[in-house]
Scaffold this active site. Structure first.
Site, short mmCIF file in Angstrom:
data_model
loop_
_atom_site.label_atom_id
_atom_site.label_comp_id
_atom_site.label_asym_id
_atom_site.label_seq_id
_atom_site.Cartn_x
_atom_site.Cartn_y
_atom_site.Cartn_z
N SER A 103 -102.37 -3.01 -31.31
CA SER A 103 -101.48 -4.29 -30.81
C SER A 103 -102.14 -5.64 -30.71
O SER A 103 -101.26 -6.83 -30.93
CB SER A 103 -100.56 -4.30 -29.10
OG SER A 103 -100.30 -3.39 -29.12
N SER A 108 -97.86 -4.88 -30.09
CA SER A 108 -97.33 -6.05 -29.33
C SER A 108 -98.30 -7.46 -28.76
O SER A 108 -97.26 -8.48 -28.63
CB SER A 108 -97.29 -5.42 -27.65
OG SER A 108 -98.86 -5.29 -27.58
N LYS A 130 -102.33 -13.84 -24.23
CA LYS A 130 -101.10 -12.70 -23.19
C LYS A 130 -100.78 -12.80 -22.38
O LYS A 130 -101.60 -12.88 -21.94
CB LYS A 130 -100.93 -11.69 -24.54
CG LYS A 130 -100.17 -10.57 -24.98
CD LYS A 130 -100.90 -8.92 -25.20
CE LYS A 130 -99.86 -8.16 -25.53
NZ LYS A 130 -100.60 -7.07 -26.13
#
Length: 469
Positions: free
Chosen positions: A173, A149, A79
């Site tokens: 997330s 996210s 990420k």
């Protein structure tokens, strides 16, 4: 089966026995990225040449008898909040346009030491402050949200453009996009995995963890990540535990808590049916089902937002004042709202969390884990802002997606999301297992046992369509 379709466990075994070279595996994943990425948009940056060099090095090391373990030569996505030396960490934001990491985060360094091969940085909702990751498309249906996210990481794993990935989880997330894309997501115990070198959203709620195709894969990644790092003030000494789940499906003696309140309130009927069927499967495997009462439910939303909003605003204080126009409108509004929150509200949220941790600890003394839906609905259409429930009430999409996942962030307990079926439109449904602090082995054992009773999962349909379009 193509190399990019392999689970981490299968790929590791093939690489270890030299039936598959890391170069072949990485090339297969990079080719897959080239075919699917125009449609899915999971990656901010693809580090193809770096990955090929690392794969060749891994191949040479393994041939020379220097095999480092199950992650050696295996492609991963990180990420884009996670620093890797020499590579940009954009947080999917224009605010970070000129940023380049000088040193690697603890988790990136540990994965590199284990031999994992970085193929790219995956998209996040800007600065992890959202539940949809709008720039990325769901791996099963490109007209639906990816979840957030860590949407890019979940889509990459679901589509075969990473064998595994890392995400971060502040209110769900990791688990939310894992559930919406039909993969496994693990939010470890708070403090188990260090966050040094990872861009923060809310330091008292942030976690780093793996997104994988199977529960066993999650255990393999967790083993490489867990361990104390003094550079993270919240980091805790990891207990000496075996994370890889045992073979077999016998869950005799396991006490599974089934919530009688909160977790099945305002949940889509198809989600509820799939999760309750999965819970019944635990019983068939020997577990004992125990009804539990979830404590302090009326305070969950206020506590989550009361902690997260002011901490996020404090982190962004300087850039919010100097370059506010560079933030997306939805994120900027939330950050500006944090400036209006009184200190007393933040202190009350802290006190509420302390009480909530105590009450959850009491519940978890009565059971070994709690089983519940990960999210109350499958992936909504891109751009959809609200969900209307059967009783006519409406709920913001972001509130709905965070509602069932945030208790694990507030309390710090571990939570594992795994796929338990699909709705009638073919979209994945996720179930989460919540356990005691440092109870990851119990969650992994139960999740792995459940998985063994299910047919093997293929890659996401939308990704398959895009590969041939």
């Amino acid at each position: 089966m193509q190399p990019y379709e392999l689970t981490l466990g299968a790929a590791a075994d093939a690489v270890r026995t030299r039936r598959l070279s890391p170069v072949e595996l990485v090339d297969s994943v990079l080719e897959r990225i080239g075919r699917t990425e125009p449609r899915l948009q999971a990656y901010v940056t693809v580090t193809a040449e770096r990955a090929r060099r690392a794969a060749r090095t891994a191949e040479d090391d393994i041939a020379a008898g220097r095999h480092r373990g199950p992650l050696h030569g295996v492609p991963m996505g990180l990420k884009d909040l996670i620093d890797v030396a020499g590579i940009a960490t954009s947080a999917s934001s224009r605010v970070r346009a000129d940023h380049r990491a000088e040193e690697s985060s603890t988790v990136a360094a540990r994965l590199e030491a284990a031999g994992a091969v970085l193929v790219g940085k995956t998209h996040t909702h800007e600065f992890a402050y959202g539940l949809t990751t709008p720039q990325t498309r769901n791996a099963w249906h490109t007209g639906r949200v990816a979840g957030g996210s860590s949407g890019g990481s979940a889509v990459a794993v679901a589509a075969g453009t990473a064998t595994f990935a890392l995400g971060t989880d502040t209110g769900g997330s990791i688990r939310v996009p894992a559930a919406l894309n039909g993969v496994v997501g693990l939010k470890p115990t708070y403090g188990l995995v260090p966050r040094h070198g990872v861009t923060s959203l809310s330091w008292s709620l942030d976690h780093v963890g793996p997104i994988t195709r199977t529960v066993e894969d999650a255990a393999l990644v967790l083993a490489a990540l867990a361990g104390h790092d003094p550079r993270d003030p919240a980091s805790l000494p990891a207990p000496a535990k075996r994370y890889r789940p045992p073979a077999g499906t016998d869950l005799t003696g396991l006490r599974v808590g089934v919530p009688r309140n909160y977790y099945f309130d305002h949940v889509d009927p198809e989600v509820e049916t799939a999760v309750r069927d999965a819970i019944d499967r635990f019983e068939a495997l020997g577990a004992r089902l125990v009804e539990v009462e979830i404590p302090m439910t009326r305070y969950i939303q206020a506590t989550q937002w009361g902690l997260m909003v002011p901490e996020a605003t404090a982190y962004h204080e300087r850039t919010l004042r100097t370059v506010p126009e560079l933030y997306r409108a939805d994120v900027r509004v939330l950050l500006e709202a944090g400036e209006l929150m009184p200190a007393g509200d933040y202190l009350r949220a802290q006190r509420s969390r302390t009480l909530m941790r105590r009450e959850w600890a009491a519940v978890l003394r009565e059971v070994d884990l709690i089983a519940a839906p990960t999210v109350p609905a499958t992936a909504v259409e891109a751009g959809q802002e609200t969900i209307t429930w059967a009783d006519g009430t409406t709920e913001a999409v972001s509130d709905a997606y965070v509602r069932l996942s945030s208790p694990a962030n507030i309390t710090g307990v571990p939570s594992l999301s795994l796929p338990v079926g699909h709705d009638t439109t073919g979209l994945p449904i996720g179930m989460q297992l919540l356990g005691r602090p440092f109870g990851e082995p119990v969650l992994l054992r139960a999740g792995h046992a459940y998985e063994q009773t299910r047919p093997a999962r293929g890659l996401a349909h939308a990704a398959r369509t895009s590969a041939t379009s």
